[in-house]
Design an enzyme around this catalytic site. Structure first.
Site, PDB file in Angstrom:
ATOM      1  CD  GLU A   1       5.311  14.796  -1.838  1.00  0.00           C
ATOM      2  OE1 GLU A   1       5.158  14.754  -0.636  1.00  0.00           O
ATOM      3  OE2 GLU A   1       5.685  13.690  -2.707  1.00  0.00           O
TER       4      GLU A   1
ATOM      5  N   GLY B   1      -0.246   6.632   4.572  1.00  0.00           N
ATOM      6  CA  GLY B   1      -1.297   6.385   5.588  1.00  0.00           C
ATOM      7  C   GLY B   1      -1.176   6.188   6.741  1.00  0.00           C
TER       8      GLY B   1
ATOM      9  CG  MET C   1       1.760   2.030  -2.109  1.00  0.00           C
ATOM     10  SD  MET C   1       0.697   2.425  -3.856  1.00  0.00           S
ATOM     11  CE  MET C   1       1.366   1.002  -4.694  1.00  0.00           C
ATOM     12  CD  GLU C   2       5.636   5.223  -3.695  1.00  0.00           C
ATOM     13  OE1 GLU C   2       4.845   4.603  -4.292  1.00  0.00           O
ATOM     14  OE2 GLU C   2       5.704   5.663  -2.623  1.00  0.00           O
TER      15      GLU C   2
ATOM     16  CG  ASP D   1      -4.938   7.905   3.706  1.00  0.00           C
ATOM     17  OD1 ASP D   1      -4.749   6.903   4.155  1.00  0.00           O
ATOM     18  OD2 ASP D   1      -4.405   8.571   2.554  1.00  0.00           O
TER      19      ASP D   1
END
Length: 247
Positions: free
Chosen positions: A11, A77, A190-191, A214
């Site tokens: 990215e 997700g 996660m961030e 996902d």
């Protein structure tokens, strides 16, 4: 200077390729790329994976580079009903789903802050939302090719709660547990919530954009690296660029 941070190297590479100049500064073991993007002075950086790495990166951007705002791009997700692979989620709130200091504080409440959710800047969130709708309505050829390669048709943009935690959610049991606890959560990563808390400390506006890779369950996407390069990186690049060009 506007800071644009990405969770994964592809990215960052997609955005960096659009910068005509690239001045690299290393701080706290992290490489920060300064230049111009869509006529604006920007600094690009990888957050690294996890809340601590993301918080450290955000703090350096606020303190050392005096970033005026932070835009975060990455994958997540999907949790919410109808949030499927290839969709985009723009956060309107962020929460750390693994933070629990009870009984001293209610579950998820950040000690000293008196709240569990951090709200992104409405102006930047709206710019990302409008840009996402425009990009998804008429994808550029590279993105259209990537979506077609994965059989993704008519991806959508959602806006709502994104939750963060220091574990990779990849089983149906885990994702269902999170849906039971936080039924309004649209995506898990996660961030983002760590970046949100740091930006609140520094009083800096921020916004978070996530591409759904996902469903955070046992059927998680098997070719993650290819999806990241051919869909998520292209998606983030096109949306961020359009958001910068259309205030």
């Amino acid at each position: 200077m506007l800071a644009i941070v990405s969770a994964m190297p592809p990215e960052l590479a997609a955005l960096k390729a659009l910068m005509p100049t690239d001045q690299i500064t290393t701080v706290a073991g992290r490489r920060f790329h300064q230049g111009q993007l869509a006529g604006q002075d920007v600094v690009l950086a990888l957050t690294g994976i996890g809340k601590v790495a993301a918080a450290a990166t955000a703090a350096v951007l606020c303190q050392h580079f005096q970033a005026c705002a932070l835009l975060f791009t990455g994958v997540a997700g999907g949790l919410g009903e109808g949030v499927t692979v290839g969709d985009v989620v723009v956060a309107d709130a962020l929460l750390q789903h693994d933070l629990d200091v009870s009984p001293l504080f209610p579950r998820w409440v950040v000690p000293g802050k008196g709240k569990d959710r951090f709200a992104p800047n409405p102006h930047w969130s709206e710019r990302l939302r409008r840009a996402a709708h425009a990009v998804l309505a008429q994808p550029e050829p590279e993105l259209a090719q990537g979506l077609a390669a994965f059989g993704l048709h008519a991806p959508r943009c959602h806006q709502g709660l994104i939750i963060s935690g220091d574990r990779f959610v990849s089983t149906t049991a885990e994702s269902q547990a999170l849906r039971n606890l936080l039924p309004d959560a649209l995506a898990v990563e996660m961030e983002g919530a760590a970046v949100a808390q740091v930006c609140a400390d520094f009083d800096r506006p921020f916004a978070v954009l996530r591409t759904v890779s996902d469903r955070a369950d046992d059927q998680a996407h098997v070719d993650f690296e290819r999806f990241l390069a051919e869909v998520a990186a292209e998606m983030a690049r096109d949306i961020v660029l359009k958001a910068l060009l259309n205030p």
